[in-house]
Design an enzyme around this catalytic site. Structure first.
Site, PDB file in Angstrom:
ATOM      1  N   ASP A  12       0.803  -1.219   0.000  1.00 61.37           N
ATOM      2  CA  ASP A  12       0.000   0.000   0.000  1.00 61.37           C
ATOM      3  C   ASP A  12       0.837   1.271   0.000  1.00 61.37           C
ATOM      4  OD1 ASP A  12      -2.306  -1.590   0.073  1.00 61.37           O
ATOM      5  OD2 ASP A  12      -2.132  -1.769   2.238  1.00 61.37           O
ATOM      6  N   LYS A  15       2.111   2.088  -5.087  1.00 60.94           N
ATOM      7  CA  LYS A  15       2.778   1.551  -6.283  1.00 60.94           C
ATOM      8  C   LYS A  15       1.893   1.646  -7.517  1.00 60.94           C
ATOM      9  CE  LYS A  15       2.778  -2.483  -4.344  1.00 60.94           C
ATOM     10  NZ  LYS A  15       2.315  -2.211  -2.985  1.00 60.94           N
ATOM     11  N   GLY A  39      -4.392  -4.538  -3.998  1.00 63.32           N
ATOM     12  CA  GLY A  39      -5.461  -3.561  -4.242  1.00 63.32           C
ATOM     13  C   GLY A  39      -4.819  -2.230  -4.548  1.00 63.32           C
ATOM     14  N   HIS A  40      -4.786  -1.859  -5.828  1.00 63.91           N
ATOM     15  CA  HIS A  40      -4.114  -0.622  -6.217  1.00 63.91           C
ATOM     16  C   HIS A  40      -5.147   0.413  -6.652  1.00 63.91           C
ATOM     17  CE1 HIS A  40      -0.457  -3.357  -7.263  1.00 63.91           C
ATOM     18  NE2 HIS A  40      -0.636  -3.207  -5.974  1.00 63.91           N
ATOM     19  N   GLN A 213       2.227  -6.024  -3.099  1.00 60.53           N
ATOM     20  CA  GLN A 213       2.608  -6.008  -1.678  1.00 60.53           C
ATOM     21  C   GLN A 213       3.921  -5.198  -1.528  1.00 60.53           C
ATOM     22  OE1 GLN A 213       1.862  -9.527  -2.983  1.00 60.53           O
ATOM     23  NE2 GLN A 213      -0.173  -8.688  -2.756  1.00 60.53           N
TER      24      GLN A 213
HETATM   25  P1  IMO Z   1      -0.860  -4.211  -2.263  1.00 58.08           P
HETATM   26  O1  IMO Z   1      -0.377  -4.793  -3.550  1.00 58.08           O
HETATM   27  C1  IMO Z   1      -0.962  -4.628   2.080  1.00 58.08           C
HETATM   28  C2  IMO Z   1      -1.074  -8.699   3.687  1.00 58.08           C
HETATM   29  C3  IMO Z   1      -2.329  -9.157   4.403  1.00 58.08           C
HETATM   30  C4  IMO Z   1      -1.729 -10.094   5.423  1.00 58.08           C
HETATM   31  C5  IMO Z   1      -0.597 -10.763   4.649  1.00 58.08           C
HETATM   32  C6  IMO Z   1      -0.941 -12.113   4.052  1.00 58.08           C
HETATM   33  O2  IMO Z   1      -2.154  -3.506  -2.326  1.00 58.08           O
HETATM   34  O3  IMO Z   1       0.219  -3.402  -1.608  1.00 58.08           O
HETATM   35  P2  IMO Z   1      -2.437 -12.803   1.949  1.00 58.08           P
HETATM   36  O4  IMO Z   1      -3.895 -12.591   1.668  1.00 58.08           O
HETATM   37  O5  IMO Z   1      -1.530 -12.232   0.928  1.00 58.08           O
HETATM   38  O6  IMO Z   1      -2.118 -14.241   2.267  1.00 58.08           O
HETATM   39  O7  IMO Z   1      -2.169 -12.019   3.336  1.00 58.08           O
HETATM   40  O8  IMO Z   1      -0.258  -9.853   3.609  1.00 58.08           O
HETATM   41  N1  IMO Z   1      -1.277  -8.196   2.311  1.00 58.08           N
HETATM   42  C7  IMO Z   1      -1.194  -6.896   1.972  1.00 58.08           C
HETATM   43  N2  IMO Z   1      -1.018  -5.796   2.733  1.00 58.08           N
HETATM   44  N3  IMO Z   1      -1.062  -4.497   0.748  1.00 58.08           N
HETATM   45  C8  IMO Z   1      -1.214  -5.589  -0.039  1.00 58.08           C
HETATM   46  O9  IMO Z   1      -1.174  -5.528  -1.367  1.00 58.08           O
HETATM   47  C9  IMO Z   1      -1.332  -6.867   0.574  1.00 58.08           C
HETATM   48  N4  IMO Z   1      -1.517  -8.118   0.120  1.00 58.08           N
HETATM   49  C10 IMO Z   1      -1.470  -8.930   1.202  1.00 58.08           C
HETATM   50  O10 IMO Z   1      -2.994  -8.075   5.003  1.00 58.08           O
HETATM   51  O11 IMO Z   1      -1.163  -9.376   6.477  1.00 58.08           O
HETATM   52 MG    MG Z   2      -3.158  -1.927  -1.760  1.00 61.43          MG
END
Ligand code: IMO
Ligand code: MG
Length: 405
Positions: A12, A15, A39-40, A213
């Protein structure tokens, strides 16, 4: 030019917006890992897009998107996203390609994700429940289904029945509605390509690889076990593509403060009123799950760690505008523990990182991003990390970004 734009924190970082801004100079934006846990949010002005699986290219340009084999694809989520785009007048079907070797997220993966989290009780990771961990686990268990496996319906049905049977026996999870998989597959069929077919095209193109992530959620180098199921570090590019690729530039994105969704240690976390104010100002709610994000101050020990493990070349700072008007802004500069004294390396032992004493430097707040106090903040981060900040995002819109060096 082959570059990667990725998150230096716990995801988050913005990106999606940054990648969309940079995308006009590239032929392809390539997703190499993750799934619909990402989630972008991208604000175009006249409309807003939330990408989960569609790569973050500017839909108004000619840039194309490729979903490589390292991604686990929830077919329905992807189709819904493409449909949403069509509704607002962007038919991207010809501009989206998906590797036939990408694995599919099945309904059983989401059910198991949920069940595992419940069973873990206080040790739950706080996943997005999008089936990411189980889909990657099944890839390694060698029972996963790839897009190429859906080509012949009878063969695919046999594989699906086999997986269902295993899930019933191993996890008491029942599922047999296979039709929905084929329906969704039919809609995407024309986008599916072989990774070999893509190889020469990608070799001859300008590519921006889009991380999902952040490096602190990387399954190997992140804050394990509070991580996602795959490589969010730039090291994920090659396994994600399936062949070697020389990267010219690694662009790490970080937020001027820090957030985290889900469980796990967070040394600079804020609570109560301070956290609420930052969350509200930064609209820090998950784009995938709507969960309130945990908020805290920028953590330089963690940022330095992220830079080091990703071989970061340059950085982009986002959301400093959110801090406008704050009287004081803090930055964590080092950790100390009662047993080990000063901690310089990332403490891999989570019991250690959960109990560190954090030392901060305090900055006078800024009234705008032209304020001298903000300049001091930027210079301090550059000197503490040894990396240049090349762009600063100044607001939510794609165009709200300035080049600084
Ligand atoms: P973007 O791409 C923030 C976190 C989840 C959890 C851990 C594992 O938007 O930056 P998962 O469902 O992947 O097995 O969860 O990773 N998590 C994220 N946190 N931004 C994301 O994606 C995330 N994708 C997974 O909250 O702690
Ligand atoms: Mg996100």
């Amino acid at each position: 030019m082959k570059a990667v734009c990725y998150g230096l924190q716990w995801g988050d970082e913005g990106k999606g917006k940054v990648t969309t801004y940079l995308s006009k100079d590239f032929d392809y934006i390539v997703r190499y890992s993750g799934g619909s846990n990402a989630g972008h949010t991208v604000e175009y002005g006249e409309f807003k897009l939330v990408h989960h699986l569609v790569p973050s290219f500017d839909v108004r340009t000619k840039t194309k998107g490729y979903i490589a084999n390292g991604v686990v694809v929830d077919l329905k989520v992807l189709n819904d996203e493409v449909e949403e785009l069509k509704k607002i007048g962007f038919d991207i079907s010809g501009r989206l390609k998906i590797s036939s070797l990408a694995h599919i997220v099945l309904p059983v993966h989401k059910m198991l994700d949920e069940k595992l989290e419940l069973s873990k009780g206080s040790k739950a990771v706080g996943t997005t429940k999008r089936g990411i961990g189980p889909a990657y686990a099944d890839k390694v268990h060698r029972i996963g289904l790839r897009l190429v496996d859906l080509k012949e319906k009878e063969v695919a049905l046999e594989k699906l029945r086999f997986v269902s049977e295993l899930y019933k026996n191993l996890y008491s999870i029942e599922w047999n509605d296979y039709d929905c998989i084929f329906e969704e597959y039919e809609k995407l069929k024309d986008c599916i390509v072989s990774p070999l077919e893509m190889r020469s095209e990608l070799n001859n193109s300008n590519i921006l690889f889009e991380g999902t992530q952040g490096v602190l959620l990387d399954v190997d180098m992140g804050s394990y076990p509070y991580v996602t199921g795959t490589y969010c570090n730039v090291t994920g590019v090659e396994p994600g593509l399936g062949y070697p690729m020389k990267i010219d530039k690694r662009i790490g994105v970080f937020k001027a403060y820090l957030t985290r969704v889900g469980e796990g240690p967070f040394p600079t976390e804020l609570f109560g009123k301070e956290a609420d104010e930052l969350r509200k100002a930064g609209k820090e709610y998950g784009a995938t799950t709507g969960r309130p994000r945990r908020c805290g101050w920028l953590d330089l020990p963690l940022l330095r760690y992220g830079i080091e493990i990703s071989n970061c070349d340059e950085m982009i700072m986002t959301k400093a505008d959110v801090l406008i008007g704050m009287e004081k802004v803090k930055v964590a500069v080092r950790y100390k523990t009662s047993e080990h004294g000063k901690v310089t390396d990332m403490p891999y032992d989570l019991s250690l990182i959960s109990n560190v004493h954090v030392e901060y430097v305090e900055f006078d707040g800024w009234k705008s991003l032209d304020d001298k106090n903000f300049e001091k903040f930027v210079k301090f981060i550059e000197s503490e990390t040894g990396k240049r900040i090349t762009y600063i995002s100044t607001g939510a819109l794609i165009s709200d970004i300035v080049r600084v060096s």
